[in-house]
Design a protein around this motif. Sequence first.
Motif, PDB file in Angstrom:
ATOM      1  N   PHE A   1       0.891  -1.046  -0.003  1.00 14.08           N
ATOM      2  CA  PHE A   1      -0.081  -0.007  -0.064  1.00 14.08           C
ATOM      3  C   PHE A   1       0.981   1.123   0.049  1.00 14.08           C
ATOM      4  CE2 PHE A   1      -3.345  -2.748   2.168  1.00 14.08           C
ATOM      5  CZ  PHE A   1      -3.929  -3.002   0.954  1.00 14.08           C
ATOM      6  N   LEU A   2       2.155   1.224   0.202  1.00 22.65           N
ATOM      7  CA  LEU A   2       2.958   2.243   0.050  1.00 22.65           C
ATOM      8  C   LEU A   2       3.690   2.633  -1.070  1.00 22.65           C
ATOM      9  CD1 LEU A   2       4.618   4.555   1.422  1.00 22.65           C
ATOM     10  CD2 LEU A   2       6.374   2.768   2.080  1.00 22.65           C
ATOM     11  N   LEU A   3       4.004   1.302  -1.711  1.00 11.77           N
ATOM     12  CA  LEU A   3       4.927   1.227  -3.140  1.00 11.77           C
ATOM     13  C   LEU A   3       4.385   0.668  -3.993  1.00 11.77           C
ATOM     14  CD1 LEU A   3       8.407   0.327  -1.474  1.00 11.77           C
ATOM     15  CD2 LEU A   3       7.732   2.559  -2.144  1.00 11.77           C
ATOM     16  N   GLY A   4       3.061   0.304  -4.019  1.00 10.81           N
ATOM     17  CA  GLY A   4       2.010  -0.203  -5.075  1.00 10.81           C
ATOM     18  C   GLY A   4       1.942   0.976  -5.905  1.00 10.81           C
ATOM     19  N   ARG A   5       1.253   0.402  -7.024  1.00 12.83           N
ATOM     20  CA  ARG A   5       0.777   1.397  -8.031  1.00 12.83           C
ATOM     21  C   ARG A   5      -0.404   2.432  -7.351  1.00 12.83           C
ATOM     22  NH1 ARG A   5      -0.884  -0.919 -13.784  1.00 12.83           N
ATOM     23  NH2 ARG A   5      -1.107   1.343 -14.143  1.00 12.83           N
ATOM     24  N   ASN A   6      -1.083   1.908  -6.539  1.00 15.52           N
ATOM     25  CA  ASN A   6      -2.157   2.552  -5.977  1.00 15.52           C
ATOM     26  C   ASN A   6      -1.675   3.091  -4.466  1.00 15.52           C
ATOM     27  OD1 ASN A   6      -3.652   2.207  -8.085  1.00 15.52           O
ATOM     28  ND2 ASN A   6      -4.503   0.202  -6.847  1.00 15.52           N
ATOM     29  N   GLY A   7      -0.312   2.876  -4.214  1.00 12.58           N
ATOM     30  CA  GLY A   7       0.366   3.551  -3.153  1.00 12.58           C
ATOM     31  C   GLY A   7       0.763   4.843  -3.277  1.00 12.58           C
ATOM     32  N   PHE A   8       0.800   5.729  -2.372  1.00 11.06           N
ATOM     33  CA  PHE A   8       1.099   7.233  -2.350  1.00 11.06           C
ATOM     34  C   PHE A   8       2.337   7.357  -3.059  1.00 11.06           C
ATOM     35  CE2 PHE A   8       1.731   6.508   2.201  1.00 11.06           C
ATOM     36  CZ  PHE A   8       3.025   7.143   2.260  1.00 11.06           C
ATOM     37  N   LEU A   9       3.491   6.670  -2.406  1.00  6.65           N
ATOM     38  CA  LEU A   9       4.813   6.566  -2.796  1.00  6.65           C
ATOM     39  C   LEU A   9       4.897   6.003  -4.234  1.00  6.65           C
ATOM     40  CD1 LEU A   9       7.526   7.916  -2.331  1.00  6.65           C
ATOM     41  CD2 LEU A   9       8.006   5.927  -0.956  1.00  6.65           C
ATOM     42  N   GLY A  10       4.354   4.872  -4.263  1.00  4.46           N
ATOM     43  CA  GLY A  10       4.687   3.971  -5.394  1.00  4.46           C
ATOM     44  C   GLY A  10       3.800   4.760  -6.928  1.00  4.46           C
ATOM     45  N   TYR A  11       2.777   5.436  -6.510  1.00  3.95           N
ATOM     46  CA  TYR A  11       2.058   6.153  -7.491  1.00  3.95           C
ATOM     47  C   TYR A  11       2.990   7.409  -8.085  1.00  3.95           C
ATOM     48  CZ  TYR A  11      -1.091   9.317  -9.973  1.00  3.95           C
ATOM     49  OH  TYR A  11      -1.738  10.081 -11.145  1.00  3.95           O
TER      50      TYR A  11
END
Length: 268
Positions: free
Chosen positions: A110-120
């Motif tokens: 949830f941090l680094l995924g495509r929908n995470g704020f940092l991942g996005y």
Amino acid sequence: MARRDSRGVPWVLWIPAGAALALVVLPVVGLLVRTDYTRLPELLTSPASLNALRLSLVTAVLSTLACVVLGVPLAVVLARSAGRGVRLLRAVVLLPLVLPPVVGGLALLFLLGRNGFLGYVLDVATGVRIPFTTAAVVVAQTFVAMPFLVVSLEGALRAGGDAYEQVAATLGARPWTVFRRVTLPLLLPALGSGAVLSFARALGEFGATITFAGSLEGVTRTLPLEVYNQAEADVDSAVALALLLVVVAVLVIAVARPRAFDAGGGAR
């Protein structure tokens, strides 16, 4: 009064101690009994097993290096600072020790995924996507392994005190010089043990890895994930790989065990 043996241990303690020992040893014995030794070389040298072993060793080494680079400064900050904020920071740092690894993997996703704020942000700005890559394995292993290094180093720093550092400071040494010439050399024994423990934890990581990195052969399928995968397809292969992990764990324990408890029966 409880009777005591020649080493000063009350005899009544041997009963729960024996039960505890059996709880640890007997499952390993069961693994040894179940192993098909005639097929062991074949199972351990299969392409899938070798790929998993190679990936595990490479990612564990990289995550251990990341733990050292990030964990040493963090341990020094925690050991040499005071205040309520530091206590809260310590609690946060130790969180991966008590969190289920799957929860840690979800947090990373949830941090680094495509929908995470940092991942996005990473995806839009650079096109980099970390989840389900080898880099994701390293990140997940570092997340769960770094607290072991931090705990070891912080304990060593607090036990050793800061007398030498204060003397160096009074002689005019700057903070960076004190750290490089005094603190770091004092930390080397604990750093070695902590790095070995971090390596072992990274090598055995499963939950955060499969959640954040998936299980792609040759890319993210490390040795623990291969054991899980083979458990459904070839039990003999899963047992052989599990035995390999046990052997590695024993070697790590032998290396990381404090020297003070070797020969002599305990710390003096």
